[in-house]
Design a protein around this motif. Sequence first.
Motif, PDB file in Angstrom:
ATOM      1  N   SER A 177       0.941  -0.955  -0.113  1.00 46.05           N
ATOM      2  CA  SER A 177       0.029  -0.053   0.059  1.00 46.05           C
ATOM      3  C   SER A 177       0.947   1.583   0.000  1.00 46.05           C
ATOM      4  CB  SER A 177      -1.008  -0.152   1.247  1.00 46.05           C
ATOM      5  OG  SER A 177      -1.661   1.110   1.192  1.00 46.05           O
ATOM      6  N   CYS A 178       0.561   2.237  -0.991  1.00 49.22           N
ATOM      7  CA  CYS A 178       1.449   3.349  -0.993  1.00 49.22           C
ATOM      8  C   CYS A 178       0.288   4.664  -1.089  1.00 49.22           C
ATOM      9  CB  CYS A 178       2.271   3.438  -1.985  1.00 49.22           C
ATOM     10  SG  CYS A 178       2.999   5.073  -2.283  1.00 49.22           S
ATOM     11  N   LYS A 179       0.698   5.351  -0.186  1.00 48.83           N
ATOM     12  CA  LYS A 179      -0.029   6.955  -0.249  1.00 48.83           C
ATOM     13  C   LYS A 179       0.863   7.997  -0.507  1.00 48.83           C
ATOM     14  CE  LYS A 179      -2.954  10.009   2.398  1.00 48.83           C
ATOM     15  NZ  LYS A 179      -4.565   9.917   2.850  1.00 48.83           N
ATOM     16  N   GLN A 180       0.571   8.915  -1.409  1.00 43.55           N
ATOM     17  CA  GLN A 180       1.542   9.960  -1.756  1.00 43.55           C
ATOM     18  C   GLN A 180       1.056  11.144  -0.732  1.00 43.55           C
ATOM     19  OE1 GLN A 180       3.715   9.313  -4.431  1.00 43.55           O
ATOM     20  NE2 GLN A 180       4.505  10.950  -3.656  1.00 43.55           N
ATOM     21  N   ILE A 181       2.083  11.587   0.235  1.00 36.18           N
ATOM     22  CA  ILE A 181       1.886  12.867   1.088  1.00 36.18           C
ATOM     23  C   ILE A 181       2.152  14.154   0.506  1.00 36.18           C
ATOM     24  CG2 ILE A 181       2.475  13.600   3.269  1.00 36.18           C
ATOM     25  CD1 ILE A 181       1.112  11.003   3.599  1.00 36.18           C
ATOM     26  N   LYS A 207       6.285   9.906   0.375  1.00 34.64           N
ATOM     27  CA  LYS A 207       5.086   8.976   0.176  1.00 34.64           C
ATOM     28  C   LYS A 207       5.385   7.998   1.403  1.00 34.64           C
ATOM     29  CE  LYS A 207       8.003   5.739  -2.701  1.00 34.64           C
ATOM     30  NZ  LYS A 207       7.900   5.180  -3.778  1.00 34.64           N
ATOM     31  N   TYR A 208       4.272   7.440   1.809  1.00 36.36           N
ATOM     32  CA  TYR A 208       4.059   6.437   2.917  1.00 36.36           C
ATOM     33  C   TYR A 208       3.829   5.184   2.367  1.00 36.36           C
ATOM     34  CZ  TYR A 208       2.109   4.514   7.107  1.00 36.36           C
ATOM     35  OH  TYR A 208       2.018   3.946   8.603  1.00 36.36           O
ATOM     36  N   GLU A 209       4.605   4.147   2.623  1.00 38.86           N
ATOM     37  CA  GLU A 209       4.380   2.960   2.079  1.00 38.86           C
ATOM     38  C   GLU A 209       4.316   1.697   3.170  1.00 38.86           C
ATOM     39  OE1 GLU A 209       6.972   2.410  -1.973  1.00 38.86           O
ATOM     40  OE2 GLU A 209       8.507   2.610  -0.063  1.00 38.86           O
ATOM     41  N   ILE A 210       3.434   0.838   3.084  1.00 41.37           N
ATOM     42  CA  ILE A 210       3.336  -0.253   4.060  1.00 41.37           C
ATOM     43  C   ILE A 210       3.321  -1.726   2.970  1.00 41.37           C
ATOM     44  CG2 ILE A 210       1.937  -1.583   5.581  1.00 41.37           C
ATOM     45  CD1 ILE A 210       0.645   1.168   6.162  1.00 41.37           C
ATOM     46  N   LYS A 233      10.749  -2.633  -7.882  1.00 42.27           N
ATOM     47  CA  LYS A 233       9.905  -2.040  -7.962  1.00 42.27           C
ATOM     48  C   LYS A 233      10.239  -0.431  -7.553  1.00 42.27           C
ATOM     49  CE  LYS A 233       6.965  -4.100 -10.401  1.00 42.27           C
ATOM     50  NZ  LYS A 233       6.682  -4.098 -11.851  1.00 42.27           N
ATOM     51  N   GLY A 234      11.281  -0.287  -6.418  1.00 37.94           N
ATOM     52  CA  GLY A 234      11.639   0.961  -5.961  1.00 37.94           C
ATOM     53  C   GLY A 234      11.105   0.938  -4.688  1.00 37.94           C
ATOM     54  N   VAL A 235      10.703  -0.302  -4.150  1.00 36.32           N
ATOM     55  CA  VAL A 235      10.112  -0.130  -2.470  1.00 36.32           C
ATOM     56  C   VAL A 235      11.429  -0.404  -1.854  1.00 36.32           C
ATOM     57  CG1 VAL A 235       8.734  -1.274  -0.790  1.00 36.32           C
ATOM     58  CG2 VAL A 235       8.053  -1.209  -3.166  1.00 36.32           C
ATOM     59  N   ASP A 236      11.602   0.609  -0.456  1.00 37.41           N
ATOM     60  CA  ASP A 236      12.564   0.447   0.342  1.00 37.41           C
ATOM     61  C   ASP A 236      12.161  -0.840   1.215  1.00 37.41           C
ATOM     62  OD1 ASP A 236      14.594   0.754   2.263  1.00 37.41           O
ATOM     63  OD2 ASP A 236      13.996   2.791   2.807  1.00 37.41           O
ATOM     64  N   ILE A 237      13.112  -1.878   1.207  1.00 37.40           N
ATOM     65  CA  ILE A 237      13.057  -2.935   1.974  1.00 37.40           C
ATOM     66  C   ILE A 237      13.781  -2.943   3.112  1.00 37.40           C
ATOM     67  CG2 ILE A 237      12.033  -4.394   0.288  1.00 37.40           C
ATOM     68  CD1 ILE A 237      14.780  -5.541   0.248  1.00 37.40           C
TER      69      ILE A 237
END
Length: 64
Positions: A10-14, A20-23, A50-54
């Motif tokens: 889930s991603c929300k652009q702040i 952005k806020y990612e879960i 995909k560019g997600v910070d893990i």
Amino acid sequence: DYDTYSLVYSCKQIVPKALKYEIVWILTRNKDLGLDRTIVDRLKSQLKKKGVDISKMIKTDQSC
């Protein structure tokens, strides 16, 4: 994989294009057996591509 695990993102652009806020959740269907490390590594690799910070992902204790 509908039998072994689920990958939830889930991603929300702040602030557009800045913040952005990612879960992310990797869920297993069997808490007693856990999930094979190769599957977890493959899913993390896909997220990273995909560019997600893990880097801050943690394993949650499910013993209770």
